[in-house]
Design a protein around this motif. Structure first.
Motif, PDB file in Angstrom:
ATOM      1  N   UNK A  69      -2.660   7.589   5.014  1.00  0.00           N
ATOM      2  CA  UNK A  69      -2.599   6.134   5.011  1.00  0.00           C
ATOM      3  C   UNK A  69      -2.426   5.595   3.592  1.00  0.00           C
ATOM      4  N   UNK A  70      -3.150   6.193   2.646  1.00  0.00           N
ATOM      5  CA  UNK A  70      -3.056   5.739   1.250  1.00  0.00           C
ATOM      6  C   UNK A  70      -1.682   5.995   0.652  1.00  0.00           C
ATOM      7  N   UNK A  71      -1.127   7.179   0.895  1.00  0.00           N
ATOM      8  CA  UNK A  71       0.178   7.478   0.329  1.00  0.00           C
ATOM      9  C   UNK A  71       1.264   6.610   0.965  1.00  0.00           C
ATOM     10  N   UNK A  72       1.100   6.264   2.235  1.00  0.00           N
ATOM     11  CA  UNK A  72       2.031   5.321   2.864  1.00  0.00           C
ATOM     12  C   UNK A  72       1.949   3.955   2.216  1.00  0.00           C
ATOM     13  N   UNK A  73       0.713   3.490   1.963  1.00  0.00           N
ATOM     14  CA  UNK A  73       0.534   2.214   1.270  1.00  0.00           C
ATOM     15  C   UNK A  73       1.122   2.280  -0.134  1.00  0.00           C
TER      16      UNK A  73
END
Length: 176
Positions: A69-73
């Motif tokens: 989720x963080x890398x997508x953000x």
């Protein structure tokens, strides 16, 4: 480890958020720096990414790993920042960095195109998708694929040809 952090962040637990920051800020910085070669953009993206994490904490997905989720953000924030930087540089009379930023944007947009292609491939019949993935992702020759699946090399060629034809057609419709 990740499984406990997401519910904590969703429950407004600053300790869980700080733990996530300490676990992932360096990885995200390195990821963005590798893509942009800019310390400024990497630093900005990390900060904005964690701000976005906190702002969107109620909508996090407990079933998806936090790092995903963080890398997508981070990727989305990077794209936004690069667009802002491109506009700023163009406004300031075309600095020498504009071609670099334009090239970087083209690379990112081509990755977005790859995601569309991946979705298109996913919608294909299972055998065709498998043949294509064995060829492109695993680097197997047509003969190796034919032997592995018990089909002829002509059948493998046919599947690959149909996939490539469909992707070309798809790309043509996007560009027009």
């Amino acid at each position: 480890m990740d499984k406990e952090i997401v519910p904590g962040i969703m429950a407004d637990d600053l300790t869980a958020f700080n733990h996530a920051y300490s676990l992932y800020h360096k990885q995200i910085y390195q990821f963005i720096f590798k893509k942009t070669q800019s310390e400024y953009i990497a630093t900005e993206v990390v900060q904005l990414c964690f701000i976005r994490l906190w702002e969107k904490r109620k909508t996090l997905n407990e079933d998806t790993a936090l790092n995903i989720q963080l890398f997508g953000m981070a990727r989305q924030v990077m794209i936004d920042e690069l667009r802002k930087e491109t506009a700023r540089l163009k406004y300031n009379n075309g600095s020498s960095q504009v071609p670099f930023t334009d090239n970087l944007m083209a690379m990112i947009e081509s990755r977005d195109m790859l995601k569309h292609f991946e979705r298109e491939i996913e919608s294909m019949p299972p055998m065709r998708k498998m043949v294509f993935n064995l060829s492109r992702q695993n680097g197997l020759s047509y003969a190796e694929i034919a032997e592995m699946l018990g089909i002829s090399t002509k059948t493998v060629e046919g599947h690959i040809g149909k996939v490539l034809s469909r992707l070309k057609s798809y790309m043509f419709t996007i560009l027009m």
